[in-house]
Motif scaffolding. Sequence first.
Motif, PDB file in Angstrom:
ATOM      1  N   MET A   1      11.093 -20.669 -21.722  1.00 19.89           N
ATOM      2  CA  MET A   1      11.399 -22.029 -21.905  1.00 19.89           C
ATOM      3  C   MET A   1      12.421 -22.167 -23.145  1.00 19.89           C
ATOM      4  N   PRO A   2      13.405 -23.204 -22.742  1.00 13.74           N
ATOM      5  CA  PRO A   2      14.479 -23.350 -24.109  1.00 13.74           C
ATOM      6  C   PRO A   2      13.930 -24.091 -24.776  1.00 13.74           C
ATOM      7  N   THR A   3      14.399 -23.947 -26.162  1.00 13.92           N
ATOM      8  CA  THR A   3      13.641 -24.454 -27.281  1.00 13.92           C
ATOM      9  C   THR A   3      14.686 -25.755 -27.491  1.00 13.92           C
ATOM     10  N   ARG A   4      14.140 -27.007 -27.962  1.00 11.56           N
ATOM     11  CA  ARG A   4      14.860 -28.254 -27.759  1.00 11.56           C
ATOM     12  C   ARG A   4      14.621 -28.654 -29.571  1.00 11.56           C
ATOM     13  N   ILE A   5      15.725 -28.605 -30.011  1.00  9.83           N
ATOM     14  CA  ILE A   5      15.973 -28.942 -31.673  1.00  9.83           C
ATOM     15  C   ILE A   5      16.785 -30.001 -31.871  1.00  9.83           C
ATOM     16  N   LEU A   6      16.386 -31.045 -32.606  1.00  3.61           N
ATOM     17  CA  LEU A   6      17.053 -32.227 -33.190  1.00  3.61           C
ATOM     18  C   LEU A   6      17.431 -32.071 -34.680  1.00  3.61           C
ATOM     19  N   PHE A   7      18.596 -32.021 -35.270  1.00  6.48           N
ATOM     20  CA  PHE A   7      18.840 -31.982 -36.605  1.00  6.48           C
ATOM     21  C   PHE A   7      19.300 -33.363 -37.036  1.00  6.48           C
ATOM     22  N   VAL A   8      18.731 -33.776 -38.037  1.00  8.69           N
ATOM     23  CA  VAL A   8      18.640 -35.177 -38.568  1.00  8.69           C
ATOM     24  C   VAL A   8      19.053 -35.335 -39.848  1.00  8.69           C
ATOM     25  N   CYS A   9      20.197 -36.169 -40.305  1.00  8.50           N
ATOM     26  CA  CYS A   9      20.575 -36.254 -41.717  1.00  8.50           C
ATOM     27  C   CYS A   9      20.530 -37.985 -41.842  1.00  8.50           C
ATOM     28  N   LEU A  10      21.424 -38.617 -42.803  1.00 10.30           N
ATOM     29  CA  LEU A  10      21.600 -40.100 -42.781  1.00 10.30           C
ATOM     30  C   LEU A  10      22.380 -40.750 -42.001  1.00 10.30           C
ATOM     31  N   GLY A  11      23.595 -40.278 -41.786  1.00 12.95           N
ATOM     32  CA  GLY A  11      24.511 -41.305 -41.148  1.00 12.95           C
ATOM     33  C   GLY A  11      24.997 -40.667 -39.620  1.00 12.95           C
ATOM     34  N   ASN A  12      24.496 -39.076 -39.455  1.00  5.67           N
ATOM     35  CA  ASN A  12      24.835 -38.428 -38.476  1.00  5.67           C
ATOM     36  C   ASN A  12      26.164 -37.946 -38.270  1.00  5.67           C
ATOM     37  N   ILE A  13      27.062 -37.984 -39.559  1.00  3.82           N
ATOM     38  CA  ILE A  13      28.562 -37.775 -39.274  1.00  3.82           C
ATOM     39  C   ILE A  13      28.970 -36.537 -39.922  1.00  3.82           C
ATOM     40  N   CYS A  14      28.259 -35.932 -40.700  1.00  2.00           N
ATOM     41  CA  CYS A  14      28.391 -34.701 -41.654  1.00  2.00           C
ATOM     42  C   CYS A  14      27.408 -33.424 -41.538  1.00  2.00           C
ATOM     43  N   ARG A  15      26.310 -33.805 -41.937  1.00  2.00           N
ATOM     44  CA  ARG A  15      25.107 -32.627 -42.075  1.00  2.00           C
ATOM     45  C   ARG A  15      24.822 -32.244 -40.765  1.00  2.00           C
ATOM     46  N   SER A  16      24.045 -33.355 -39.867  1.00  2.69           N
ATOM     47  CA  SER A  16      23.419 -32.933 -38.866  1.00  2.69           C
ATOM     48  C   SER A  16      24.142 -32.449 -37.654  1.00  2.69           C
ATOM     49  N   PRO A  17      25.396 -33.221 -37.612  1.00  2.00           N
ATOM     50  CA  PRO A  17      26.397 -32.683 -36.549  1.00  2.00           C
ATOM     51  C   PRO A  17      27.011 -31.222 -36.628  1.00  2.00           C
ATOM     52  N   ALA A  18      26.959 -31.061 -38.041  1.00  2.61           N
ATOM     53  CA  ALA A  18      27.611 -29.642 -38.525  1.00  2.61           C
ATOM     54  C   ALA A  18      26.391 -28.587 -38.275  1.00  2.61           C
ATOM     55  N   ALA A  19      25.227 -29.115 -38.441  1.00  2.00           N
ATOM     56  CA  ALA A  19      24.014 -28.027 -38.203  1.00  2.00           C
ATOM     57  C   ALA A  19      23.826 -27.926 -36.622  1.00  2.00           C
ATOM     58  N   GLU A  20      24.053 -28.928 -35.794  1.00  3.58           N
ATOM     59  CA  GLU A  20      23.967 -28.788 -34.363  1.00  3.58           C
ATOM     60  C   GLU A  20      25.222 -27.875 -33.988  1.00  3.58           C
ATOM     61  N   GLY A  21      26.405 -28.269 -34.565  1.00  2.00           N
ATOM     62  CA  GLY A  21      27.367 -27.266 -34.029  1.00  2.00           C
ATOM     63  C   GLY A  21      27.439 -25.799 -34.380  1.00  2.00           C
ATOM     64  N   VAL A  22      26.758 -25.521 -35.535  1.00  5.55           N
ATOM     65  CA  VAL A  22      26.556 -24.182 -36.083  1.00  5.55           C
ATOM     66  C   VAL A  22      25.463 -23.546 -35.189  1.00  5.55           C
ATOM     67  N   PHE A  23      24.427 -24.283 -35.094  1.00 10.83           N
ATOM     68  CA  PHE A  23      23.280 -23.758 -34.101  1.00 10.83           C
ATOM     69  C   PHE A  23      23.632 -23.612 -32.763  1.00 10.83           C
ATOM     70  N   ARG A  24      24.164 -24.103 -32.095  1.00  8.38           N
ATOM     71  CA  ARG A  24      24.579 -24.290 -30.644  1.00  8.38           C
ATOM     72  C   ARG A  24      25.668 -22.918 -30.403  1.00  8.38           C
ATOM     73  N   ALA A  25      26.448 -22.782 -31.320  1.00  7.54           N
ATOM     74  CA  ALA A  25      27.282 -21.363 -31.475  1.00  7.54           C
ATOM     75  C   ALA A  25      26.402 -20.342 -31.756  1.00  7.54           C
ATOM     76  N   LEU A  26      25.400 -20.295 -32.551  1.00  8.13           N
ATOM     77  CA  LEU A  26      24.635 -19.148 -32.666  1.00  8.13           C
ATOM     78  C   LEU A  26      23.607 -18.770 -31.910  1.00  8.13           C
ATOM     79  N   CYS A  27      23.125 -19.892 -31.200  1.00  6.70           N
ATOM     80  CA  CYS A  27      21.957 -19.724 -30.177  1.00  6.70           C
ATOM     81  C   CYS A  27      22.124 -20.634 -28.905  1.00  6.70           C
ATOM     82  N   PRO A  28      23.186 -20.365 -28.016  1.00  5.98           N
ATOM     83  CA  PRO A  28      23.619 -21.325 -27.168  1.00  5.98           C
ATOM     84  C   PRO A  28      22.443 -21.704 -25.989  1.00  5.98           C
ATOM     85  N   GLU A  29      21.624 -20.746 -26.042  1.00  8.53           N
ATOM     86  CA  GLU A  29      20.428 -21.034 -25.003  1.00  8.53           C
ATOM     87  C   GLU A  29      19.474 -22.187 -25.732  1.00  8.53           C
TER      88      GLU A  29
END
Length: 145
Positions: A1-29
């Motif tokens: 079962m794929p894991t579904r993860i949501l990354f959250v910050c205040l405005g969703n333009i710096c920290r959380s999209p960066a975390a999403e990008g880093v994690f999707r590269a690290l764990c594409p499944e």
Amino acid sequence: MPTRILFVCLGNICRSPAAEGVFRALCPEAETDSAGTASYHVGEPPYGPMQAAARARGLDLSDLRARQFRGADFGSFDLIVAMDASNLENIEALRPAGSETPVRLFTDYAPESGADHVPDPYYTRDFDGCLDLIEQAAKGLKAAL
């Protein structure tokens, strides 16, 4: 079962999209998304300097668009990861009755960093330092899955 993860910050333009990008590269499944607790930037791409810092590390965030966190996200994700305590509180305030979806601080996955939150580079201007911490926490999160 794929894991579904949501990354959250205040405005969703710096920290959380960066975390999403880093994690999707690290764990594409894994299925990933990001959101902000505020609606300041809904529909906007990640902040230019954050995109540039990520691009310098081989990460492309240009396909991401800011959206606001909503209570329905508790039912759509297996784990919700907040960048700081204030955003964690704002997330919890929207928790639907009966929801047991875990909400954790991202820095919980990088205890060796000594950080209790991911500093917001929109204000600190330290995009590389932010990405260093995000990469460390992302590796810890992947190991915890």
